[in-house]
Design a protein around this motif. Structure first.
Motif, PDB file in Angstrom:
ATOM      1  N   LEU A  69     -16.837  -9.738  -3.419  1.00  0.00           N
ATOM      2  CA  LEU A  69     -16.644 -11.086  -2.887  1.00  0.00           C
ATOM      3  C   LEU A  69     -17.163 -12.047  -3.955  1.00  0.00           C
ATOM      4  CD1 LEU A  69     -17.580 -12.317   0.715  1.00  0.00           C
ATOM      5  CD2 LEU A  69     -17.809 -13.753  -1.319  1.00  0.00           C
ATOM      6  N   ASP A  70     -16.262 -12.793  -4.562  1.00  0.00           N
ATOM      7  CA  ASP A  70     -16.611 -13.718  -5.639  1.00  0.00           C
ATOM      8  C   ASP A  70     -17.063 -15.036  -5.020  1.00  0.00           C
ATOM      9  OD1 ASP A  70     -16.897 -15.169  -7.917  1.00  0.00           O
ATOM     10  OD2 ASP A  70     -14.853 -14.895  -8.655  1.00  0.00           O
ATOM     11  N   ALA A  71     -18.374 -15.184  -4.878  1.00  0.00           N
ATOM     12  CA  ALA A  71     -18.929 -16.382  -4.245  1.00  0.00           C
ATOM     13  C   ALA A  71     -19.213 -17.497  -5.246  1.00  0.00           C
ATOM     14  CB  ALA A  71     -20.210 -16.030  -3.493  1.00  0.00           C
ATOM     15  N   ASP A  72     -18.906 -17.251  -6.516  1.00  0.00           N
ATOM     16  CA  ASP A  72     -19.073 -18.302  -7.526  1.00  0.00           C
ATOM     17  C   ASP A  72     -17.829 -19.182  -7.470  1.00  0.00           C
ATOM     18  OD1 ASP A  72     -19.871 -19.862  -9.593  1.00  0.00           O
ATOM     19  OD2 ASP A  72     -20.165 -18.248 -11.031  1.00  0.00           O
ATOM     20  N   ILE A  73     -17.760 -20.030  -6.459  1.00  0.00           N
ATOM     21  CA  ILE A  73     -16.549 -20.779  -6.123  1.00  0.00           C
ATOM     22  C   ILE A  73     -16.101 -21.704  -7.257  1.00  0.00           C
ATOM     23  CG2 ILE A  73     -15.518 -22.412  -4.500  1.00  0.00           C
ATOM     24  CD1 ILE A  73     -16.061 -19.677  -3.294  1.00  0.00           C
ATOM     25  N   THR A  74     -17.035 -22.357  -7.927  1.00  0.00           N
ATOM     26  CA  THR A  74     -16.649 -23.307  -8.968  1.00  0.00           C
ATOM     27  C   THR A  74     -16.462 -22.650 -10.339  1.00  0.00           C
ATOM     28  OG1 THR A  74     -18.970 -23.864  -9.422  1.00  0.00           O
ATOM     29  CG2 THR A  74     -17.812 -25.199  -7.784  1.00  0.00           C
ATOM     30  N   GLY A  75     -16.847 -21.393 -10.463  1.00  0.00           N
ATOM     31  CA  GLY A  75     -16.667 -20.684 -11.738  1.00  0.00           C
ATOM     32  C   GLY A  75     -16.205 -19.267 -11.527  1.00  0.00           C
ATOM     33  N   PRO A  76     -15.130 -19.051 -10.786  1.00  0.00           N
ATOM     34  CA  PRO A  76     -14.696 -17.681 -10.470  1.00  0.00           C
ATOM     35  C   PRO A  76     -14.106 -16.979 -11.695  1.00  0.00           C
ATOM     36  CG  PRO A  76     -13.080 -19.266  -9.678  1.00  0.00           C
ATOM     37  CD  PRO A  76     -14.229 -20.072 -10.210  1.00  0.00           C
ATOM     38  N   SER A  77     -14.623 -15.800 -11.995  1.00  0.00           N
ATOM     39  CA  SER A  77     -14.133 -15.071 -13.172  1.00  0.00           C
ATOM     40  C   SER A  77     -13.798 -13.615 -12.873  1.00  0.00           C
ATOM     41  CB  SER A  77     -15.186 -15.120 -14.289  1.00  0.00           C
ATOM     42  OG  SER A  77     -16.409 -14.547 -13.864  1.00  0.00           O
ATOM     43  N   ILE A  78     -14.116 -13.171 -11.677  1.00  0.00           N
ATOM     44  CA  ILE A  78     -13.923 -11.756 -11.335  1.00  0.00           C
ATOM     45  C   ILE A  78     -12.458 -11.321 -11.445  1.00  0.00           C
ATOM     46  CG2 ILE A  78     -14.052 -10.079  -9.461  1.00  0.00           C
ATOM     47  CD1 ILE A  78     -16.731 -10.557 -10.784  1.00  0.00           C
ATOM     48  N   ASN A 117      -3.069 -22.724  -9.685  1.00  0.00           N
ATOM     49  CA  ASN A 117      -3.301 -22.420 -11.095  1.00  0.00           C
ATOM     50  C   ASN A 117      -4.750 -21.976 -11.293  1.00  0.00           C
ATOM     51  OD1 ASN A 117      -0.649 -23.333 -12.086  1.00  0.00           O
ATOM     52  ND2 ASN A 117      -1.385 -25.371 -11.515  1.00  0.00           N
ATOM     53  N   GLU A 118      -4.960 -20.913 -12.054  1.00  0.00           N
ATOM     54  CA  GLU A 118      -6.299 -20.373 -12.246  1.00  0.00           C
ATOM     55  C   GLU A 118      -7.244 -21.361 -12.924  1.00  0.00           C
ATOM     56  OE1 GLU A 118      -5.801 -16.769 -14.418  1.00  0.00           O
ATOM     57  OE2 GLU A 118      -5.207 -15.604 -12.665  1.00  0.00           O
ATOM     58  N   THR A 119      -6.692 -22.304 -13.675  1.00  0.00           N
ATOM     59  CA  THR A 119      -7.536 -23.252 -14.397  1.00  0.00           C
ATOM     60  C   THR A 119      -7.793 -24.538 -13.619  1.00  0.00           C
ATOM     61  OG1 THR A 119      -5.563 -24.117 -15.524  1.00  0.00           O
ATOM     62  CG2 THR A 119      -6.813 -22.380 -16.651  1.00  0.00           C
ATOM     63  N   ASP A 120      -7.282 -24.634 -12.388  1.00  0.00           N
ATOM     64  CA  ASP A 120      -7.541 -25.823 -11.576  1.00  0.00           C
ATOM     65  C   ASP A 120      -9.024 -25.902 -11.236  1.00  0.00           C
ATOM     66  OD1 ASP A 120      -4.901 -26.483 -11.621  1.00  0.00           O
ATOM     67  OD2 ASP A 120      -4.454 -25.776  -9.585  1.00  0.00           O
ATOM     68  N   PRO A 121      -9.666 -27.051 -11.471  1.00  0.00           N
ATOM     69  CA  PRO A 121     -11.091 -27.168 -11.140  1.00  0.00           C
ATOM     70  C   PRO A 121     -11.306 -27.303  -9.637  1.00  0.00           C
ATOM     71  CG  PRO A 121     -10.262 -29.280 -11.897  1.00  0.00           C
ATOM     72  CD  PRO A 121      -9.137 -28.296 -12.071  1.00  0.00           C
ATOM     73  N   VAL A 122     -12.446 -26.838  -9.174  1.00  0.00           N
ATOM     74  CA  VAL A 122     -12.819 -26.987  -7.772  1.00  0.00           C
ATOM     75  C   VAL A 122     -13.915 -28.048  -7.719  1.00  0.00           C
ATOM     76  CG1 VAL A 122     -13.779 -25.846  -5.753  1.00  0.00           C
ATOM     77  CG2 VAL A 122     -12.238 -24.595  -7.274  1.00  0.00           C
ATOM     78  N   ILE A 123     -13.562 -29.209  -7.201  1.00  0.00           N
ATOM     79  CA  ILE A 123     -14.498 -30.330  -7.172  1.00  0.00           C
ATOM     80  C   ILE A 123     -14.927 -30.537  -5.713  1.00  0.00           C
ATOM     81  CG2 ILE A 123     -14.901 -32.712  -7.903  1.00  0.00           C
ATOM     82  CD1 ILE A 123     -12.501 -32.435  -9.762  1.00  0.00           C
ATOM     83  N   TRP A 124     -15.824 -29.656  -5.273  1.00  0.00           N
ATOM     84  CA  TRP A 124     -16.293 -29.678  -3.887  1.00  0.00           C
ATOM     85  C   TRP A 124     -17.803 -29.854  -3.862  1.00  0.00           C
ATOM     86  CZ3 TRP A 124     -13.624 -24.559  -1.921  1.00  0.00           C
ATOM     87  CH2 TRP A 124     -12.234 -24.766  -1.862  1.00  0.00           C
ATOM     88  N   ARG A 125     -18.280 -30.429  -2.777  1.00  0.00           N
ATOM     89  CA  ARG A 125     -19.720 -30.524  -2.572  1.00  0.00           C
ATOM     90  C   ARG A 125     -20.249 -29.211  -1.984  1.00  0.00           C
ATOM     91  NH1 ARG A 125     -21.592 -35.558  -3.480  1.00  0.00           N
ATOM     92  NH2 ARG A 125     -20.134 -37.292  -3.364  1.00  0.00           N
ATOM     93  N   GLY A 126     -21.580 -29.071  -2.043  1.00  0.00           N
ATOM     94  CA  GLY A 126     -22.226 -27.828  -1.649  1.00  0.00           C
ATOM     95  C   GLY A 126     -21.849 -27.293  -0.281  1.00  0.00           C
ATOM     96  N   VAL A 128     -19.174 -27.642   1.478  1.00  0.00           N
ATOM     97  CA  VAL A 128     -17.793 -27.161   1.500  1.00  0.00           C
ATOM     98  C   VAL A 128     -17.698 -25.815   0.779  1.00  0.00           C
ATOM     99  CG1 VAL A 128     -15.409 -27.680   0.871  1.00  0.00           C
ATOM    100  CG2 VAL A 128     -16.938 -29.528   1.575  1.00  0.00           C
ATOM    101  N   ILE A 129     -18.416 -25.698  -0.334  1.00  0.00           N
ATOM    102  CA  ILE A 129     -18.427 -24.437  -1.076  1.00  0.00           C
ATOM    103  C   ILE A 129     -19.050 -23.333  -0.225  1.00  0.00           C
ATOM    104  CG2 ILE A 129     -19.375 -23.257  -3.091  1.00  0.00           C
ATOM    105  CD1 ILE A 129     -19.229 -25.920  -4.578  1.00  0.00           C
ATOM    106  N   ALA A 130     -20.155 -23.657   0.448  1.00  0.00           N
ATOM    107  CA  ALA A 130     -20.807 -22.680   1.316  1.00  0.00           C
ATOM    108  C   ALA A 130     -19.877 -22.245   2.439  1.00  0.00           C
ATOM    109  CB  ALA A 130     -22.099 -23.264   1.888  1.00  0.00           C
ATOM    110  N   SER A 131     -19.114 -23.183   2.965  1.00  0.00           N
ATOM    111  CA  SER A 131     -18.162 -22.865   4.027  1.00  0.00           C
ATOM    112  C   SER A 131     -17.072 -21.920   3.524  1.00  0.00           C
ATOM    113  CB  SER A 131     -17.536 -24.153   4.568  1.00  0.00           C
ATOM    114  OG  SER A 131     -16.578 -23.871   5.566  1.00  0.00           O
ATOM    115  N   ALA A 132     -16.634 -22.097   2.275  1.00  0.00           N
ATOM    116  CA  ALA A 132     -15.614 -21.223   1.707  1.00  0.00           C
ATOM    117  C   ALA A 132     -16.127 -19.791   1.602  1.00  0.00           C
ATOM    118  CB  ALA A 132     -15.186 -21.740   0.335  1.00  0.00           C
ATOM    119  N   VAL A 133     -17.395 -19.635   1.224  1.00  0.00           N
ATOM    120  CA  VAL A 133     -17.986 -18.301   1.131  1.00  0.00           C
ATOM    121  C   VAL A 133     -18.007 -17.639   2.501  1.00  0.00           C
ATOM    122  CG1 VAL A 133     -20.085 -17.006   0.599  1.00  0.00           C
ATOM    123  CG2 VAL A 133     -19.352 -18.873  -0.904  1.00  0.00           C
ATOM    124  N   LYS A 134     -18.375 -18.404   3.520  1.00  0.00           N
ATOM    125  CA  LYS A 134     -18.363 -17.862   4.889  1.00  0.00           C
ATOM    126  C   LYS A 134     -16.959 -17.420   5.275  1.00  0.00           C
ATOM    127  CE  LYS A 134     -22.262 -20.396   6.941  1.00  0.00           C
ATOM    128  NZ  LYS A 134     -22.634 -21.329   8.031  1.00  0.00           N
TER     129      LYS A 134
END
Length: 277
Positions: A69-78, A117-126, A128-134
């Motif tokens: 589970l790649d939880a590095d939402i703003t820097g996913p590289s897996i 696109n894999e290079t699209d940046p994710v500009i989310w606040r904390g 929202v990112i935590a919610s994505a991991v859930k």
């Protein structure tokens, strides 16, 4: 939540002082996941995603059903490390996602498998990112998984806190590098794990040394390692030291993480396998 809390600690950046049980996030989609191991680092750029990939490859080579589970939402590289570029699919109702699978059968879920696109940046606040991991934990049909590795973002902020409080984490692997500054940051990561009452299974020091391919001499580019002393200070008995190796970088860049030599992590991998549920 601690007794003093009146809110969802998983969506805040407050240190509420203790770990809580998973907040009703276990359901039919993840009930088949037997072990959850979080891979953390106090700062970025130390090779946390590399270590996550290597641990997953090691588990898969032992015949274990493995997932990341790649939880590095703003820097996913897996996904790129495994050469997986296909998008995740979902059911007709759009409520359940299905993770792509690598050549050796490792299940993956990452934001890069959802964006156009894999290079699209994710500009989310904390929050929202935590919610994505859930959502990755709750809404992905993981099926039967012997061991899931969670690639956490660096630091001790919103997302690691959400993972520790919301997922049934069985242990943590801390990744560091030899610099003295990083040793200080290791203290923060280990102490956070202790505050959340989650065992630290081992420390991996990446870029520990460089062995010259011509003369065989070992060079400590970032200075002599102090990871053994740091581990002993915290009562951690398992340490791995990974060299600087251009071939490793080349394989990861080529999407061939499954071809990596993972023998240096065998002691930590065995400790993970020995966890009794």
């Amino acid at each position: 939540m601690s007794e003093a809390c009146t809110h969802d600690c998983g969506n805040c950046s407050s240190d509420c002082g203790e770990r809580t049980a998973p907040q009703s996030l276990n359901n039919a989609n993840n009930k088949g996941v037997k072990k959850v191991i979080a891979v953390v680092s106090g700062k970025g750029g130390v090779g946390k995603s590399l270590v996550t990939s290597m641990l997953a490859v090691s588990a898969a080579k032992k015949g274990l059903k493995t997932a990341i589970l790649d939880a590095d939402i703003t820097g996913p590289s897996i996904p790129k490390s495994f050469g997986v570029h296909e998008k995740a699919t979902c059911d007709e109702a759009g409520t359940v996602m299905y993770p792509p699978v690598t050549k050796s059968g490792i299940k993956l879920m990452s934001l890069n498998l959802l964006v156009e696109n894999e290079t699209d940046p994710v500009i989310w606040r904390g929050p929202v990112i935590a919610s994505a991991v859930k959502q990755f934990w709750e809404e992905v049909d993981w099926g039967d998984v012997d061991c899931m590795f969670v690639d956490c973002p660096p630091g001790t902020g919103d997302v690691p806190l959400t993972i520790f409080q919301s997922l049934p984490v069985d242990g943590i692997v801390v990744v560091t590098s030899p610099q003295e500054l990083v040793s200080m940051i290791v203290d923060k990561a280990v102490k956070m794990a202790q505050m959340m009452d989650i065992p630290v299974l081992g420390i991996v020091e990446n870029m520990s040394y460089f062995k010259c391919p011509d003369c065989g001499n070992v060079h400590y580019i970032y200075g002599k390692s102090h990871v053994d002393e740091k581990a002993a200070e915290h009562g951690i008995d398992t340490v791995a030291k990974l060299p600087m190796d251009p071939q490793v970088a080349a394989k990861v860049d080529a999407g061939c993480a499954e071809d990596l030599d993972v023998s240096e992590l065998s002691a930590i991998a065995q400790k993970i396998e020995d966890i009794q549920k």
